[in-house]
Design an enzyme around this catalytic site. Structure first.
Site, PDB file in Angstrom:
ATOM      1  N   GLY A 121     -12.943  -4.958  10.211  1.00 23.32           N
ATOM      2  CA  GLY A 121     -13.750  -6.128   9.882  1.00 23.32           C
ATOM      3  C   GLY A 121     -14.241  -6.768  11.182  1.00 23.32           C
ATOM      4  O   GLY A 121     -13.537  -6.750  12.190  1.00 23.32           O
ATOM      5  N   ASN A 141      41.847  12.645  11.907  1.00 20.81           N
ATOM      6  CA  ASN A 141      41.744  11.423  11.092  1.00 20.81           C
ATOM      7  C   ASN A 141      41.428  11.703   9.630  1.00 20.81           C
ATOM      8  O   ASN A 141      41.505  10.821   8.810  1.00 20.81           O
ATOM      9  CB  ASN A 141      40.665  10.495  11.669  1.00 20.81           C
ATOM     10  CG  ASN A 141      39.300  11.168  11.737  1.00 20.81           C
ATOM     11  OD1 ASN A 141      39.207  12.383  11.916  1.00 20.81           O
ATOM     12  ND2 ASN A 141      38.247  10.386  11.598  1.00 20.81           N
ATOM     13  N   ARG A 146      -2.549   8.608   3.424  1.00 13.33           N
ATOM     14  CA  ARG A 146      -2.790   9.563   4.512  1.00 13.33           C
ATOM     15  C   ARG A 146      -1.515   9.993   5.251  1.00 13.33           C
ATOM     16  O   ARG A 146      -1.545  10.886   6.094  1.00 13.33           O
ATOM     17  CB  ARG A 146      -3.828   8.991   5.483  1.00 13.33           C
ATOM     18  CG  ARG A 146      -5.228   8.999   4.845  1.00 13.33           C
ATOM     19  CD  ARG A 146      -6.308   8.866   5.872  1.00 13.33           C
ATOM     20  NE  ARG A 146      -6.379   7.520   6.403  1.00 13.33           N
ATOM     21  CZ  ARG A 146      -6.751   7.239   7.653  1.00 13.33           C
ATOM     22  NH1 ARG A 146      -7.068   8.202   8.489  1.00 13.33           N
ATOM     23  NH2 ARG A 146      -6.790   5.985   8.057  1.00 13.33           N
ATOM     24  N   ARG A 180      55.843  20.776  20.340  1.00 17.46           N
ATOM     25  CA  ARG A 180      55.296  22.121  20.593  1.00 17.46           C
ATOM     26  C   ARG A 180      56.472  23.087  20.694  1.00 17.46           C
ATOM     27  O   ARG A 180      57.610  22.671  20.912  1.00 17.46           O
ATOM     28  CB  ARG A 180      54.485  22.119  21.891  1.00 17.46           C
ATOM     29  CG  ARG A 180      55.339  21.800  23.106  1.00 17.46           C
ATOM     30  CD  ARG A 180      54.517  21.524  24.354  1.00 17.46           C
ATOM     31  NE  ARG A 180      55.397  21.381  25.501  1.00 17.46           N
ATOM     32  CZ  ARG A 180      55.062  20.754  26.614  1.00 17.46           C
ATOM     33  NH1 ARG A 180      53.885  20.179  26.736  1.00 17.46           N
ATOM     34  NH2 ARG A 180      55.909  20.674  27.620  1.00 17.46           N
ATOM     35  N   GLY A 236       0.815  -1.222   0.000  1.00 21.06           N
ATOM     36  CA  GLY A 236       0.000   0.000   0.000  1.00 21.06           C
ATOM     37  C   GLY A 236       0.843   1.263   0.000  1.00 21.06           C
ATOM     38  O   GLY A 236       2.009   1.264   0.404  1.00 21.06           O
TER      39      GLY A 236
HETATM   40  C1  UD1 Z   1      -8.025  -5.073   6.729  1.00 23.83           C
HETATM   41  C2  UD1 Z   1      -9.042  -6.212   6.917  1.00 23.83           C
HETATM   42  C3  UD1 Z   1      -9.986  -5.856   8.057  1.00 23.83           C
HETATM   43  C4  UD1 Z   1      -9.188  -5.605   9.325  1.00 23.83           C
HETATM   44  C5  UD1 Z   1      -8.138  -4.509   9.081  1.00 23.83           C
HETATM   45  C6  UD1 Z   1      -7.213  -4.391  10.270  1.00 23.83           C
HETATM   46  C7  UD1 Z   1      -9.331  -7.151   4.688  1.00 23.83           C
HETATM   47  C8  UD1 Z   1     -10.238  -7.227   3.524  1.00 23.83           C
HETATM   48  N1  UD1 Z   1      -9.769  -6.381   5.685  1.00 23.83           N
HETATM   49  O1  UD1 Z   1      -8.789  -3.940   6.319  1.00 23.83           O
HETATM   50  O2  UD1 Z   1     -10.896  -6.926   8.285  1.00 23.83           O
HETATM   51  O3  UD1 Z   1     -10.041  -5.229  10.379  1.00 23.83           O
HETATM   52  O4  UD1 Z   1      -7.316  -4.854   7.932  1.00 23.83           O
HETATM   53  O5  UD1 Z   1      -6.378  -3.286  10.106  1.00 23.83           O
HETATM   54  O6  UD1 Z   1      -8.297  -7.775   4.689  1.00 23.83           O
HETATM   55  N2  UD1 Z   1      -2.285  -4.392   1.175  1.00 23.83           N
HETATM   56  C9  UD1 Z   1      -1.492  -4.829   0.151  1.00 23.83           C
HETATM   57  N3  UD1 Z   1      -2.052  -5.048  -1.083  1.00 23.83           N
HETATM   58  C10 UD1 Z   1      -3.358  -4.858  -1.306  1.00 23.83           C
HETATM   59  C11 UD1 Z   1      -4.178  -4.410  -0.239  1.00 23.83           C
HETATM   60  C12 UD1 Z   1      -3.609  -4.188   0.999  1.00 23.83           C
HETATM   61  O7  UD1 Z   1      -0.285  -5.022   0.316  1.00 23.83           O
HETATM   62  O8  UD1 Z   1      -3.788  -5.091  -2.446  1.00 23.83           O
HETATM   63  C13 UD1 Z   1      -1.680  -4.134   2.498  1.00 23.83           C
HETATM   64  C14 UD1 Z   1      -1.773  -2.670   2.830  1.00 23.83           C
HETATM   65  O9  UD1 Z   1      -0.569  -2.008   2.472  1.00 23.83           O
HETATM   66  C15 UD1 Z   1      -1.960  -2.683   4.336  1.00 23.83           C
HETATM   67  C16 UD1 Z   1      -2.636  -4.015   4.608  1.00 23.83           C
HETATM   68  O10 UD1 Z   1      -2.433  -4.817   3.464  1.00 23.83           O
HETATM   69  O11 UD1 Z   1      -0.743  -2.693   5.019  1.00 23.83           O
HETATM   70  C17 UD1 Z   1      -4.099  -3.894   4.957  1.00 23.83           C
HETATM   71  O12 UD1 Z   1      -4.797  -3.356   3.849  1.00 23.83           O
HETATM   72  P1  UD1 Z   1      -5.930  -2.276   4.015  1.00 23.83           P
HETATM   73  O13 UD1 Z   1      -6.445  -1.939   2.681  1.00 23.83           O
HETATM   74  O14 UD1 Z   1      -5.473  -1.181   4.892  1.00 23.83           O
HETATM   75  O15 UD1 Z   1      -7.039  -3.149   4.786  1.00 23.83           O
HETATM   76  P2  UD1 Z   1      -8.157  -2.588   5.733  1.00 23.83           P
HETATM   77  O16 UD1 Z   1      -9.180  -1.923   4.934  1.00 23.83           O
HETATM   78  O17 UD1 Z   1      -7.529  -1.840   6.841  1.00 23.83           O
END
Ligand code: UD1
Ligand code: CA
Length: 449
Positions: free
Chosen positions: A140, A368, A15, A422, A11
């Site tokens: 979730g 040095n 933000r 010196r 990701g």
């Molecule tokens: C996810 C969970 C949610 C949980 C929450 C906890 C899912 C669908 N939902 O939601 O149930 O309560 O985390 O924080 O899994 N990432 C990738 N590739 C992607 C998507 C995400 O590497 O395609 C990584 C993001 O960088 C991030 C993490 O996975 O570090 C979580 O992804 P994010 O989209 O933030 O999930 P949430 O909506 O927070």
């Protein structure tokens, strides 16, 4: 049972409002990614896979700097957490054992928690780490009875009744690697976000007659970082947790709230750390050593019985043997100080070897750097370096040698010799008084005119 860890870090972290990928922002002087990898490492994994996307080059470099055996895979489009895991599972095609899914932006998962999940695998094919949220927000929701999990519902897709549930999904999952790979392959994006949800594997597993279970952890462990304010809060959490652990391990912190640790700072039992001490990366302080107030340390090793500070700076490569004393306003860089060396005040020792029981006087400088290259200073055992000696490197001072105060030493000093570099002193009897009289007369004449 062999273990693999998949760390999701694709990701962007919009933000954070940053050019740097989110997982490369620091807490405890280390990228968030390294905190997640350290948690993974506590499982003693046979494989570690990092899924990158945004800022893949920098994230890859950081992952390999942590451990060059890590496999990095690129998820060029972030289509959801299940898609991210599916990008990694081909790397486990030949792997037998459990796979954990962890997150690069979630630094606080404890080793004990992961161990509890591993244990729960005896009972459940899929183990999910859950927590009771004070404010469940958009997490979730876990649909569970006791430790048995029916499904996970994403906030966006949840009914009002489901949204009232406070048992939430941390995102951390453990399952047999082959099972995990086949489950994520079946996930579709038919939901409110149009994303491939990793959370769907719970319902898919149950449809196949596999058991799913929940292990609980404290909410503080699942803290993820999305904004700079959360990064600052996470830094504070990291520091208070690390201070507490240090004290539990028998370290005295005179003013804990003013001491700042780095990920991996190692401090032995019965060491004492005074107020306002800052640890950068890679510091080891052995048992019984004392770091006095206002020191800044990074990349250094301090042996038993050594005392450092107040107001000392130890930079990378500073190696202090037992009973070394480094005092105030002393900077040490890339230098080995053997047992019992004393450097009390106002000194710079860089690129040097100092033999045991040598005493270095106030104001000594190892010169040095010639503007282009760095050179080494070698000082023998039991030497006495007079105050304000300039040691122009490369230079060697023999065992039991001395340098006169204020000397500029440009040539090697043989063992047992005294070096005087010196100007010779001359005294002019009465001259001070005559000069002062003349100056006073000039001043008086100016006032009169
Ligand atoms: C996810 C969970 C949610 C949980 C929450 C906890 C899912 C669908 N939902 O939601 O149930 O309560 O985390 O924080 O899994 N990432 C990738 N590739 C992607 C998507 C995400 O590497 O395609 C990584 C993001 O960088 C991030 C993490 O996975 O570090 C979580 O992804 P994010 O989209 O933030 O999930 P949430 O909506 O927070
Ligand atoms: Ca998130």
């Amino acid at each position: 049972m062999a273990v693999a860890a998949i760390v999701l870090a694709a990701g962007q972290g919009t933000r954070m409002n940053s050019d740097l990928p989110k997982v490369l922002h620091h807490i405890g002087a280390a990228p968030l990614l390294h905190h997640a990898l350290s948690a993974a490492q506590s499982l003693d994994p046979d494989r570690m896979i990092v899924v990158t996307g945004h800022g893949a080059d920098a994230v890859t470099k950081s992952a390999l700097a942590f451990d060059d055996r890590i496999t990095v895979v690129i998820q060029s489009e972030q289509l959801g957490t299940a898609h991210a895991v599916a990008t990694a599972t081909p790397q486990l095609a030949d792997f037998t054992g459990d796979a954990f899914v962890l997150y690069g932006d979630t630094p606080f998962i404890r080793a004990e928690t992961l161990a509890a999940m591993q244990k729960a695998r005896a009972k459940h094919a899929v183990v999910v780490l859950g927590f009771h949220a004070a404010d469940p927000g958009r997490y979730g929701r876990l649909i569970a009875t006791d430790d048995t999990l029916q499904s996970i519902v994403e906030f966006k897709d949840a009914t009002p009744e489901q949204r009232a549930i406070t048992l939430c999904n941390s995102g951390v999952i453990c399952a047999d690697a082959t099972t995990l790979a086949s489950l994520v392959a079946d996930v579709t994006n038919d939901n409110a976000s149009g994303e491939y949800y990793l959370t769907d594997i719970v319902a898919l597993a149950r449809a196949r007659g596999l058991a799913a279970g929940v292990v609980l952890c404290d909410e503080s462990e699942t803290l993820g970082i999305n904004t700079r304010a959360e990064l600052a809060a996470a830094e504070a959490t990291f520091q208070s947790r690390t201070r507490f652990e240090a004290m539990e391990n028998g370290v005295t912190l005179t003013a804990p709230d003013t001491v700042f640790f780095a990920l991996g700072t190692h401090i032995g039992r019965d060491a004492t750390i005074g107020p306002n001490v800052i640890f950068g990366p890679g510091v080891t302080v052995e048992s019984g050593a004392e770091i006095k107030a206002f020191c800044h340390l990074e990349g250094c090793h301090i042996s038993r019985g050594a005392t450092v500070g107040p107001f000392a700076r130890l930079r990378p490569g500073a190696e202090l043997a037992e009973d070394v004393h480094v005092g105030n306003f002393v900077e040490i860089k890339n230098a080995i100080l053997d047992e019992g060396v004393k450097i009390g005040h106002l000194t710079y020792i860089g690129d040097a070897d100092v033999g045991e029981h040598t005493n270095i006087g106030a104001g000594t400088v190892t010169c040095n750097y010639d503007g282009v290259m760095k050179h080494r200073t070698t000082i023998g055992k039991r030497a006495f370096i007079g105050s304000d000696t300039m040691l122009v490197a490369p230079v060697t001072i023999g065992d039991d040698a001395m340098t006169g105060s204020g000397s500029v030493v440009t040539e090697d000093v043989p063992p047992g010799a005294l070096a005087l570099g010196r100007a010779k002193q001359i005294n002019k009897p009465g001259l001070a008084i005559r000069i002062l009289e003349r100056l006073r007369a000039i001043k008086a004449a100016k006032k009169g005119s």
